[in-house]
Design a protein around this motif. Structure first.
Motif, PDB file in Angstrom:
ATOM      1  N   UNK A  33      44.776  54.650 -15.936  1.00 52.87           N
ATOM      2  CA  UNK A  33      45.845  53.786 -15.415  1.00 52.87           C
ATOM      3  C   UNK A  33      45.421  52.342 -15.160  1.00 52.87           C
ATOM      4  N   UNK A  34      44.153  52.105 -14.806  1.00 50.18           N
ATOM      5  CA  UNK A  34      43.739  50.720 -14.559  1.00 50.18           C
ATOM      6  C   UNK A  34      43.865  49.884 -15.815  1.00 50.18           C
ATOM      7  N   UNK A  35      43.412  50.417 -16.949  1.00 50.67           N
ATOM      8  CA  UNK A  35      43.516  49.685 -18.210  1.00 50.67           C
ATOM      9  C   UNK A  35      44.976  49.472 -18.592  1.00 50.67           C
ATOM     10  N   UNK A  36      45.798  50.491 -18.412  1.00 46.84           N
ATOM     11  CA  UNK A  36      47.214  50.350 -18.762  1.00 46.84           C
ATOM     12  C   UNK A  36      47.912  49.319 -17.877  1.00 46.84           C
ATOM     13  N   UNK A  37      47.539  49.294 -16.595  1.00 48.62           N
ATOM     14  CA  UNK A  37      48.130  48.313 -15.695  1.00 48.62           C
ATOM     15  C   UNK A  37      47.701  46.897 -16.077  1.00 48.62           C
ATOM     16  N   UNK A  38      46.413  46.703 -16.379  1.00 47.38           N
ATOM     17  CA  UNK A  38      45.924  45.374 -16.733  1.00 47.38           C
ATOM     18  C   UNK A  38      46.549  44.891 -18.044  1.00 47.38           C
ATOM     19  N   UNK A  39      46.661  45.773 -19.021  1.00 51.56           N
ATOM     20  CA  UNK A  39      47.273  45.384 -20.295  1.00 51.56           C
ATOM     21  C   UNK A  39      48.751  45.064 -20.084  1.00 51.56           C
ATOM     22  N   UNK A  40      49.399  45.826 -19.211  1.00 52.43           N
ATOM     23  CA  UNK A  40      50.811  45.606 -18.944  1.00 52.43           C
ATOM     24  C   UNK A  40      51.104  44.314 -18.204  1.00 52.43           C
ATOM     25  N   UNK A  41      50.112  43.736 -17.536  1.00 47.75           N
ATOM     26  CA  UNK A  41      50.317  42.456 -16.843  1.00 47.75           C
ATOM     27  C   UNK A  41      50.526  41.297 -17.806  1.00 47.75           C
ATOM     28  N   UNK A  42      50.047  41.466 -19.005  1.00 46.45           N
ATOM     29  CA  UNK A  42      50.188  40.450 -20.044  1.00 46.45           C
ATOM     30  C   UNK A  42      49.522  39.129 -19.650  1.00 46.45           C
ATOM     31  N   UNK A  43      48.386  39.211 -18.987  1.00 42.20           N
ATOM     32  CA  UNK A  43      47.623  38.011 -18.660  1.00 42.20           C
ATOM     33  C   UNK A  43      46.798  37.591 -19.871  1.00 42.20           C
ATOM     34  N   UNK A  44      46.688  36.296 -20.082  1.00 45.69           N
ATOM     35  CA  UNK A  44      45.936  35.750 -21.222  1.00 45.69           C
ATOM     36  C   UNK A  44      45.024  34.648 -20.714  1.00 45.69           C
ATOM     37  N   UNK A  45      43.749  34.736 -21.034  1.00 48.27           N
ATOM     38  CA  UNK A  45      42.808  33.669 -20.707  1.00 48.27           C
ATOM     39  C   UNK A  45      41.910  33.421 -21.907  1.00 48.27           C
ATOM     40  N   UNK A  46      41.333  32.249 -21.956  1.00 48.83           N
ATOM     41  CA  UNK A  46      40.351  31.959 -22.998  1.00 48.83           C
ATOM     42  C   UNK A  46      39.118  32.827 -22.766  1.00 48.83           C
ATOM     43  N   UNK A  47      38.626  33.517 -23.796  1.00 53.21           N
ATOM     44  CA  UNK A  47      37.412  34.320 -23.608  1.00 53.21           C
ATOM     45  C   UNK A  47      36.262  33.467 -23.109  1.00 53.21           C
ATOM     46  N   UNK A  48      35.517  33.996 -22.156  1.00 51.29           N
ATOM     47  CA  UNK A  48      34.428  33.231 -21.567  1.00 51.29           C
ATOM     48  C   UNK A  48      33.227  33.176 -22.511  1.00 51.29           C
ATOM     49  N   UNK A  49      32.751  31.976 -22.767  1.00 48.54           N
ATOM     50  CA  UNK A  49      31.557  31.808 -23.594  1.00 48.54           C
ATOM     51  C   UNK A  49      30.293  31.992 -22.740  1.00 48.54           C
ATOM     52  N   UNK A  50      30.351  31.541 -21.505  1.00 45.29           N
ATOM     53  CA  UNK A  50      29.187  31.658 -20.619  1.00 45.29           C
ATOM     54  C   UNK A  50      29.689  32.021 -19.238  1.00 45.29           C
ATOM     55  N   UNK A  51      29.091  33.019 -18.624  1.00 47.84           N
ATOM     56  CA  UNK A  51      29.525  33.411 -17.281  1.00 47.84           C
ATOM     57  C   UNK A  51      28.369  34.064 -16.539  1.00 47.84           C
ATOM     58  N   UNK A  52      28.480  34.049 -15.228  1.00 44.75           N
ATOM     59  CA  UNK A  52      27.513  34.728 -14.364  1.00 44.75           C
ATOM     60  C   UNK A  52      28.123  36.046 -13.897  1.00 44.75           C
ATOM     61  N   UNK A  53      27.328  37.098 -13.914  1.00 44.70           N
ATOM     62  CA  UNK A  53      27.791  38.401 -13.444  1.00 44.70           C
ATOM     63  C   UNK A  53      26.751  38.978 -12.495  1.00 44.70           C
ATOM     64  N   UNK A  54      27.191  39.852 -11.613  1.00 47.29           N
ATOM     65  CA  UNK A  54      26.258  40.539 -10.725  1.00 47.29           C
ATOM     66  C   UNK A  54      26.007  41.938 -11.259  1.00 47.29           C
TER      67      UNK A  54
END
Length: 265
Positions: free
Chosen positions: A207-228
């Protein structure tokens, strides 16, 4: 085999979903979705003209019309870019790609480069499915890529696996970001059956994936990012870099602070 009418249906449905989602999100503090009448007024269009655009039935709409709609709905750069591709079939910064038929392959030099890197690294295709990876990435991800079929060894799908939950303390934020980035890629490859297969598998993860896909949010893919990432010393900050090698392949590298080995080593 994808038929032209299937691609056209996908394009119209994606355009309709994008504008509907934006009307819902731009509705104001009351939580009400903007009506088509309201969106038309904000865009300087007649309601009939706006409704036709939302249905995807305006053939080759003028550039200024698309810009007016983007401004009226206060679109982000990624949303505006997606609107151009879906309504006009072109986007100067990043033109839509023709559907990739054969799976891309890494050349001998690329394979040697990936193998020599001590940092977790891989080459992916445009769907973020792995073409080749090194041992450090396998160790970092707790061997997850060894346990799934070749064509499902995908970075997006990994983030929805239990192995990613154990590795990444901020997993839900990363999932949201990568699904929004996947949508940005998807509108440029809307006729690709390989993209469709990745999305179908993603939606099957839960359900988490289905909810996120259903939000229809669009962002530019990150080229560089920091993660923990979780490490023997606790949560530590790592960096990731993605850079294009060709129109269909990307290099992904991650590294930890100096002196720390990847988890699993």
């Amino acid at each position: 085999m994808t038929r032209p009418d299937d691609v056209e249906w996908r394009r119209r449905e994606e355009l309709r979903s994008l504008l509907t989602a934006l009307r819902s999100r731009r509705g104001g503090n009351g939580g009400k979705r903007l009506r088509q009448d309201d969106a038309a007024i904000l865009s300087g269009l007649s309601t009939r003209r706006y409704a036709a655009l939302e249905r995807g039935t305006v053939e080759n709409p003028p550039l200024d019309l698309i810009e007016n709609v983007a401004s009226g709905l206060r679109m982000t750069a990624a949303e505006r870019s997606a609107l151009h591709v879906l309504s006009r079939g072109q986007d100067p910064p990043m033109p839509p790609a023709t559907p990739g038929g054969e799976w891309p392959e890494a050349g001998p030099g690329q394979r040697e480069l990936i193998a020599r890197l001590d940092a977790p690294a891989a080459i992916t295709d445009e769907t973020w499915t792995l073409v080749i990876r090194n041992k450090a990435l396998t160790a970092w991800t707790d061997g997850w890529f060894d346990r799934v079929p070749l064509r499902k060894q995908n970075l997006v799908l990994f983030l929805f696996a239990p192995a990613a939950e154990r590795l990444l303390p901020d997993i839900h934020a990363y999932r949201r970001a990568i699904v929004a980035g996947l949508r940005y890629q998807y509108v440029r490859h809307i006729g690709s059956e390989r993209f469709g297969a990745v999305i179908r598998t993603l939606l099957e993860t839960g359900p988490e994936a289905r909810d996120l896909w259903g939000r229809h949010e669009i962002v530019l893919p990150r080229r560089h990012s920091a993660i923990r990432v979780r490490h023997g010393r606790g949560a530590v900050e790592a960096s990731t870099l993605m850079t294009s090698l060709s129109p269909r392949t990307w290099l992904m590298v991650a590294w930890l602070p100096e002196g720390l080995q990847p988890p699993g080593w």
